[in-house]
Design a protein around this motif. Structure first.
Motif, PDB file in Angstrom:
ATOM      1  N   LYS A  39       0.789  -1.292   0.086  1.00 58.56           N
ATOM      2  CA  LYS A  39      -0.010   0.042  -0.090  1.00 58.56           C
ATOM      3  C   LYS A  39       0.955   1.199   0.209  1.00 58.56           C
ATOM      4  O   LYS A  39       0.621   2.389  -0.692  1.00 58.56           O
ATOM      5  N   ALA A  40       2.117   1.257   0.976  1.00 60.06           N
ATOM      6  CA  ALA A  40       2.920   2.378   0.892  1.00 60.06           C
ATOM      7  C   ALA A  40       3.502   2.715  -0.512  1.00 60.06           C
ATOM      8  O   ALA A  40       3.687   3.821  -0.867  1.00 60.06           O
ATOM      9  N   ALA A  41       3.901   1.478  -1.276  1.00 63.37           N
ATOM     10  CA  ALA A  41       4.528   1.772  -2.309  1.00 63.37           C
ATOM     11  C   ALA A  41       3.619   2.052  -3.527  1.00 63.37           C
ATOM     12  O   ALA A  41       3.840   3.097  -4.319  1.00 63.37           O
ATOM     13  N   VAL A  42       2.439   1.735  -3.459  1.00 63.67           N
ATOM     14  CA  VAL A  42       1.288   2.299  -4.404  1.00 63.67           C
ATOM     15  C   VAL A  42       0.912   3.596  -4.299  1.00 63.67           C
ATOM     16  O   VAL A  42       1.058   4.441  -5.071  1.00 63.67           O
ATOM     17  N   ALA A  43       0.962   4.105  -2.996  1.00 68.65           N
ATOM     18  CA  ALA A  43       0.665   5.505  -2.589  1.00 68.65           C
ATOM     19  C   ALA A  43       1.771   6.401  -3.136  1.00 68.65           C
ATOM     20  O   ALA A  43       1.846   7.487  -3.568  1.00 68.65           O
TER      21      ALA A  43
END
Length: 107
Positions: free
Chosen positions: A51-55
């Motif tokens: 999720k952090a990488a996508v954000a």
């Protein structure tokens, strides 16, 4: 009596081989279960990282001036020596990229 001894040796070796195979299968099963448990335990952490990488990737796309770069690429492509289908494919990709960026900025 010679046949009995041969039978005992062959039977013993066969039994030992089957026993070893069963032990190996049991060990593999235990290790697979432990690996599955570890995967279940680590899944939330992996999901948070994802999720952090996508954000972060989404923020980069929104902050970048991609449409300007796409326009430059389209002009360069128009003047390049690509012909026929190759040029059409690249122009469609540029248009699709521009649409995706505009859609992501509007939402």
């Amino acid at each position: 009596m010679k046949g009995v001894w041969k039978g005992l040796v062959v039977g013993g070796l066969t039994g030992a081989g089957v026993g070893m195979l069963l032990d190996l299968l049991a060990l593999g099963s235990r290790q697979a279960t432990a690996l599955g448990d570890k995967a279940v335990e680590m899944a939330p952490v992996a999901a948070d990282h994802l999720k952090a990488a996508v954000a972060a990737g989404s923020a980069r796309v929104e902050a970048a001036e991609i449409p300007d770069h796409l326009v430059e690429a389209a002009h360069h492509l128009r003047d390049s020596e690509l012909t026929g289908q190759a040029k059409d494919v690249v122009l469609r990709a540029v248009k699709k990229g521009r649409t995706l960026v505009e859609d992501s900025r509007s939402s």
